[in-house]
Write a protein that holds these residues in place. Structure first.
Motif, mmCIF file in Angstrom:
data_model
loop_
_atom_site.group_PDB
_atom_site.id
_atom_site.type_symbol
_atom_site.label_atom_id
_atom_site.label_comp_id
_atom_site.label_asym_id
_atom_site.label_seq_id
_atom_site.Cartn_x
_atom_site.Cartn_y
_atom_site.Cartn_z
ATOM 1 N N ARG A 6 0.839 -1.194 0.000
ATOM 2 C CA ARG A 6 0.000 0.000 0.000
ATOM 3 C C ARG A 6 0.878 1.250 0.000
ATOM 4 O O ARG A 6 1.937 1.283 0.630
ATOM 5 N N ILE A 7 0.415 2.271 -0.706
ATOM 6 C CA ILE A 7 1.150 3.540 -0.707
ATOM 7 C C ILE A 7 0.468 4.475 0.290
ATOM 8 O O ILE A 7 -0.712 4.790 0.150
ATOM 9 N N TYR A 8 1.228 4.897 1.306
ATOM 10 C CA TYR A 8 0.637 5.729 2.358
ATOM 11 C C TYR A 8 0.627 7.198 1.961
ATOM 12 O O TYR A 8 -0.334 7.911 2.197
ATOM 13 N N ALA A 9 1.733 7.673 1.419
ATOM 14 C CA ALA A 9 1.829 9.097 1.113
ATOM 15 C C ALA A 9 2.869 9.288 0.022
ATOM 16 O O ALA A 9 3.507 8.325 -0.428
ATOM 17 N N GLU A 10 3.041 10.530 -0.401
ATOM 18 C CA GLU A 10 4.056 10.816 -1.395
ATOM 19 C C GLU A 10 4.869 12.019 -0.923
ATOM 20 O O GLU A 10 4.293 13.048 -0.569
ATOM 21 N N VAL A 11 6.179 11.842 -0.869
ATOM 22 C CA VAL A 11 7.045 12.940 -0.427
ATOM 23 C C VAL A 11 8.000 13.289 -1.565
ATOM 24 O O VAL A 11 8.786 12.446 -1.992
ATOM 25 N N GLY A 13 7.440 13.449 -4.602
ATOM 26 C CA GLY A 13 7.243 12.536 -5.723
ATOM 27 C C GLY A 13 7.669 11.106 -5.446
ATOM 28 O O GLY A 13 7.512 10.240 -6.296
ATOM 29 N N ILE A 14 8.235 10.843 -4.255
ATOM 30 C CA ILE A 14 8.623 9.474 -3.923
ATOM 31 C C ILE A 14 7.508 8.857 -3.082
ATOM 32 O O ILE A 14 7.183 9.369 -2.008
ATOM 33 N N PRO A 15 6.895 7.772 -3.569
ATOM 34 C CA PRO A 15 5.818 7.159 -2.793
ATOM 35 C C PRO A 15 6.353 6.483 -1.532
ATOM 36 O O PRO A 15 7.385 5.829 -1.562
ATOM 37 N N ILE A 16 5.664 6.703 -0.412
ATOM 38 C CA ILE A 16 6.016 6.030 0.845
ATOM 39 C C ILE A 16 5.153 4.786 0.929
ATOM 40 O O ILE A 16 3.951 4.868 1.166
ATOM 41 N N THR A 17 5.761 3.617 0.703
ATOM 42 C CA THR A 17 4.973 2.392 0.636
ATOM 43 C C THR A 17 5.004 1.646 1.964
ATOM 44 O O THR A 17 5.812 1.950 2.847
#
Lengths: 221, 346
Positions: A6-11, A13-17
């Motif tokens: 699951r992708i929690y957020a994007e920082v 442009g890098i997805p935080i999975t």
């Protein structure tokens, strides 16, 4: 059932999975564990220190018998790798998604082994000796040697990834199918967890570490 | 006229009702899956033969030999049971019957699931060999039975891996098929599903080879129980290398299912479909590497049992030999990747 992490957020442009978050949790856990085990070391060890000494002696013996006495410097890295992989492969037992069921994770780790292999081969043999290694036993085998070298990180990463993802998919199917089989709902997942998480997880961590040791020490000769 | 033949075949198939076509493919898949029964038959027969021989040599150890043989043979049955389960799913509880998507893709997936399960015959043959060797060793070294049984089970469990990976691919094809939602020609996607299933046949070799290593390890630990640690390490590492072509087959199967580059290329449909199929067929060549590397692992384990002091030299030689034996498996991977990513016929 077999969704990606699951992708929690994007920082930036890098997805935080989920892979990354679980990796951080495991890293924090291992760091805390190490701090606890090595707190106030004494000549006459207390309980935590005995455990720490057992772990360190174990990896030292394994490194010595696999890589030789002159390569003992690799022992700390190998222990770090083994602890991380061991815990990462077992977190499926508590319902977390194993970060090792993500190819980015396993491929990154196998690239570490790959670059270490190349670097220490260069360092031990010099540029000439390193390049000559690709022409052995006969120069005709140059393309095969190069391909064989590149295939190592691929097979190393996919071995771990395939086993962990396979376990994840089968466990997902078992839990999905269990809703219709209430009576066996406890027994089946226990047996499957034993094989896919405990046995396969620990075995694959051990194999990853062993193969890394062998690749590096063989390249240095 | 030639192209008309393929179109005519497809038209003939498509003239039937969707459900009928899928049911037809599913029964074919179920039949193909059961070919996996070859493995347990051979393996358990070997185990029984070794067991009978061991009892003849050491009749007073009959009980220990029989129990070890039966335990090992039961593990060798695993792939047969898994194939049976998939066959029964295909016949009685087929999730594809209600799937939405191109009927050719769904039909192809049902057949491919069956083909994938067929690869279970490798692990079973290997596990049966391990069971036989363990039973034989228990006859001559009855007091080391716990060590022998332990190493047999551990080796057999590793040898099962490619069978499990094949099961995973079969289950993905049945329950979470990514191909049904891909936009593309149905014929290409059908060939892709079949290619993924066929690629998993590469797992037959590692299964046999790893089982051989497990058997040698069980025998070695029975004779030299004090070298158990060295034997176990060499067995596990040797088996891990022997598994490589099986892993590469999994890589190709996953690429075909989740990122097939052939699905959205412009070109002759028939060539694209043939390339997808051939990418999978190519990986079957990995069988040889798996068997050979497993043999090398087995012999290395045997040597380690006798001379644990030179373990590092033994392992090194094993690795070098296994790397050479792997070459053709790597060729198979390269041809498979060329067909998918830089196919000159497109």
């Amino acid at each position: 059932m077999i969704n990606g992490p699951r992708i929690y957020a994007e920082v930036f442009g890098i997805p935080i999975t989920a892979t990354m978050v679980n990796m951080w949790i495991i890293m924090a856990g291992i760091t805390l564990l190490c701090m606890f085990l090595t707190r106030n070391l004494k000549r006459v060890p207390g309980k935590p220190q005995v455990i720490a000494e057992m772990i360190v002696t174990g990896i030292n013996n394994l490194t010595e018998s696999t890589m030789g006495k002159q390569n003992m410097g690799f022992a700390p890295y190998m222990l770090t790798l083994f602890m991380y992989l061991g815990v990462a492969n077992l977190v499926g037992l508590v319902g977390m998604r194993p970060p090792t069921a993500d190819l980015t994770m396993t491929f990154a780790l196998s690239l570490l082994t790959f670059f270490m292999t190349q670097f220490f081969a260069l360092k031990a043999k010099g540029i000439g000796g390193y390049l000559k290694g690709y022409l052995e036993p006969i120069p005709l085998l140059l393309p095969i040697n190069i391909i064989g070298e590149l295939a190592n990180p691929i097979s190393l990463s996919f071995r771990l990834f395939g086993n962990m993802l396979g376990g994840l998919i089968i466990m997902g199917l078992i839990y999905g199918g269990l809703t219709s089989l209430m009576h066996f709902a406890i027994a089946i997942p226990i047996v499957a967890h034993l094989y896919f998480d405990l046995f396969a997880g620990l075995l694959q961590s051990f194999i990853f570490v062993m193969l890394s040791m062998v690749f590096i020490s063989m390249a240095m000769e | 006229m030639e192209t008309d033949f393929i179109q005519a075949s497809i038209d003939f198939i498509m003239s039937y009702d969707t459900k009928v076509i899928i049911a037809c493919a599913s029964v074919l898949g179920a039949g193909l899956a059961m070919i996996a029964g070859i493995g347990p038959g051979i393996g358990q027969g070997f185990a029984a033969g070794k067991g009978a021989q061991a009892i003849g040599d050491n009749p007073e150890q009959g009980k220990g030999i029989t129990s070890t043989m039966l335990l090992g043979a039961a593990v060798a049955e695993t792939s047969g049971i898994l194939a049976l389960v998939v066959a029964l799913i295909l016949i009685f509880a087929n999730p594809l019957m209600n799937a939405t998507g191109g009927v050719l893709i769904i039909g192809g997936s049902a057949i491919a699931a069956g083909i994938s399960m067929l690869s279970g015959l490798g692990p079973s043959i290997g596990q049966g060999y391990a069971a036989g060797k363990a039973a034989e060793t228990v006859g001559t070294n009855p007091k080391n039975k716990p060590h022998v049984t332990m190493l047999m089970l551990m080796g057999q469990a590793v040898a099962q891996t490619t069978g499990i990976l094949a099961l995973v691919i079969a289950l993905i094809l049945l329950y979470a098929n990514p191909l049904v939602s891909v936009k593309g020609e149905f014929l290409i996607l059908m060939a892709t599903a079949l290619g993924a299933g066929i690629a998993m046949l590469g797992g037959i070799g590692p299964g046999i080879g790893q089982g051989y290593a497990a058997g040698k390890a069980a025998a070695a630990v029975g004779v030299n129980p004090k070298n158990k640690k060295n034997i176990t390490v060499v067995m596990l590492v040797g088996q891990a290398v022997a598994q490589t072509t099986g892993i590469l087959a999994l890589v190709i199967a996953l690429i075909l299912m989740y990122g097939n580059p052939l699905a959205d290329v412009d070109g002759s449909i028939i060539i694209l479909a043939a390339s997808a199929l051939a990418a999978g067929i190519s990986m079957v060549g990995g069988i040889g590497s798996g068997v050979g590397q497993g043999y090398a692992a087995g012999k290395a384990v045997e040597a380690t049992g006798i001379r644990p002091d030179v373990q590092s030299s033994i392992t090194r030689t094993m690795f070098l030999g296994q790397a050479v034996a792997q070459t053709t498996g790597i060729y198979a991977l390269i041809v498979s990747l060329i067909l998918m990513y830089s196919n000159p016929f497109l």
